[in-house]
Enzyme design. Sequence first.
Site, PDB file in Angstrom:
ATOM      1  N   ASP A 178      38.321  44.496  44.370  1.00 59.00           N
ATOM      2  CA  ASP A 178      38.316  45.911  43.962  1.00 59.00           C
ATOM      3  C   ASP A 178      38.645  46.055  42.474  1.00 59.00           C
ATOM      4  O   ASP A 178      39.548  45.400  41.958  1.00 59.00           O
ATOM      5  CB  ASP A 178      39.365  46.662  44.795  1.00 59.00           C
ATOM      6  N   GLU A 181      33.511  44.283  42.725  1.00 55.04           N
ATOM      7  CA  GLU A 181      33.299  45.741  42.604  1.00 55.04           C
ATOM      8  C   GLU A 181      33.513  46.089  41.133  1.00 55.04           C
ATOM      9  O   GLU A 181      34.631  46.340  40.684  1.00 55.04           O
ATOM     10  CB  GLU A 181      34.271  46.530  43.490  1.00 55.04           C
TER      11      GLU A 181
HETATM   12  C1  GLC Z   1      37.581  51.183  43.380  1.00 55.72           C
HETATM   13  C2  GLC Z   1      37.416  51.924  44.687  1.00 55.72           C
HETATM   14  C3  GLC Z   1      37.873  53.340  44.500  1.00 55.72           C
HETATM   15  C4  GLC Z   1      39.308  53.343  44.066  1.00 55.72           C
HETATM   16  C5  GLC Z   1      39.530  52.450  42.847  1.00 55.72           C
HETATM   17  C6  GLC Z   1      40.977  52.171  42.627  1.00 55.72           C
HETATM   18  O1  GLC Z   1      36.774  51.672  42.384  1.00 55.72           O
HETATM   19  O2  GLC Z   1      36.078  51.850  45.100  1.00 55.72           O
HETATM   20  O3  GLC Z   1      37.710  54.087  45.678  1.00 55.72           O
HETATM   21  O4  GLC Z   1      39.702  54.655  43.757  1.00 55.72           O
HETATM   22  O5  GLC Z   1      38.914  51.194  42.993  1.00 55.72           O
HETATM   23  O6  GLC Z   1      41.441  51.198  43.531  1.00 55.72           O
END
Ligand code: GLC
Length: 646
Positions: free
Chosen positions: A280, A322
């Site tokens: 993430d 991500e």
């Molecule tokens: C990523 C997640 C998002 C979250 C962020 C902080 O971008 O997809 O939903 O708010 O990380 O963890």
Amino acid sequence: MPTAPVIAHEVAAPLLASLSRERRRSFALRLDRWWDDLAQPLTHIYGDCADELALRLVRLAATAYASRPESLHELDERRLLQPDWLQQPGMFGYSAYADQFAGTLRGVADKIDYLREFGVTYLHLMPLLTPRDGDNDGGYAVRDYRSVRSDLGSMDDLEELATSLRDNGISLVVDLVLNHVAREHDWAAAARAGDPAYRDYFYIYPDRELPDAFEACLPEVFPDFAPGNFTWDEDLDGWVWTTFNEWQWDVNWSNPEVFAEYADIVLLLANHGVEVIRLDAIAFLWKRLGTNCQNQAEVHAITQALRTLCRIACPAVTFKAEAIVGPHDLVQYLGTGRHTGKVSDLAYHNSLMVQVWSMLACGEVRLAAEALGNLPRAASTGTWICYVRCHDDIGWAIDDGDAGRAGLSGYAHRWFLSDWYSGVFPMSPAQGLVFQENRATGDRRISGTTAALCGLDRAVDIADHIAADVALRRILLSYSIVAGWGGIPVVWSGDELAAPNDRHWADNPLHADDNRWVHRPALDWERARFRHDTATPIGHVFSALARLARTRARLPQLHAGTPTEVLEVRDPGVLATVRRHPYGAMVMLANVTASPRPWPSWRIRELGVGDPVDAITGDRPPEDGNGDFWVPPQTAYWLVDSSWLA
Ligand code: GLC
């Protein structure tokens, strides 16, 4: 063949003593094979501390290897025998909050038949480790990485679910939030209590001098409800780095202790049967003054070292990055230069997602062809996650250079897209909500379900059958484009049933200011009962998306190792791509306009599709006397040679 130093084998030996000779040999071979890939990035990041950390990691890897369940050792072997398993065209993903989908982890296990019926082989469950109480950003503020959210189940339930999924041909994907922890996490609590070792786990500043210096180049992720990137904390008596919300504390990856902590957590998830770990907010991991503190080279070194650790202890496990970043930064997450093939195997194709919405809104493909055609080629080992919607908002990541080359103004086009999808633009049928309007930059991101953004909610409200038909075509067109792109298509939960916006999203006071919850409703199982009735929008969408999954599985052309080439724009209403797989080509023609469009059949044949048939429907595209194929409005063809469908 690089080999590990004797000392590395020596520190592992006592931890492996109880294993069979073959098993010990296997570990030793992997250690030798991967040592350099581990040691080099650690030296890059940690300099003099790298050697000691490397040995510590070998100990962690040996411990995890020794306790890895037999079935997972077998999985390791299976994956080593098919390293491109994620790239297989049969991969089809689904993503959901476990509670919103089925209540608990056991509830998810009870829905495996539904997932199989839909064609799912990859299930991403949103954060499920214990978050802080109260608002926790949908679970992205973790208080304890070693337990499952109690209302969802336990670590044992997680392991059981992973096993049941695997027995049904579905790989489990789980989030690892590794840029920040909750303010209530033990590390943060110890830091607040004044323990200097734990204060070093975070970025803490006594005054505004450095925070202000950093802020000069930092964007704001949540300008509305969490402006700025630093938060004053009384307990700490200092400013702590908080990129996201004030209770999400960024951890300090330049501290080797932090690396060792996360390495252990990765191995823990791996031994519970998680096959893909979603990294993430990975772009934010390394901070450097004078930059926007995203996409720094050290991020890739960190990822490589973590990945290599898995290659030694649990090679079935892979990573998904991500990183919602610009196109040039994005490809690096699939490995470029010396990191090629050594970091994440999966990354979100954010650019494709944005361009799909852009094409649908303006009925024009010039910008998409420019942006997608110019995207630097990703490593052949990498696989894009191709998606239309996910749990997050849509940010208009449109490069001003691409827009300029397509004859547009990037700023004006982003403005138009926000207007269109929030339903402000005249004639727009979309019912999205504006998320995090940033008055300084003019950015307005958008929340809303696929159906709502495509106009289905509105059409149903006013009982307009023609508008509903157009909305359904838009939904299917967008999914046909992403499923025909060649990565893993991932369907956001509810999209398969054309789920509308959740009108009650703000009722929960915990996230009443976060309208991303408008597209995160609990799955409506009453709705799901209509999925076989193709006369309803629900059945129409469910069967069409399931058909995409089945069709993909038959087409080697969609193996993710083959790149998608964007073809010349012959008609600004039709996006044309070709995938030149050695077995044969596949041409996709996506008509994003409201009228039928011709495309020369000779060109398709010249691209290597001798007797073109649309793989999705099995039909031959209608050809007129001029030798043109006609693509119906808002429809995509996946053209392959008829021999593939015989
Ligand atoms: C990523 C997640 C998002 C979250 C962020 C902080 O971008 O997809 O939903 O708010 O990380 O963890």
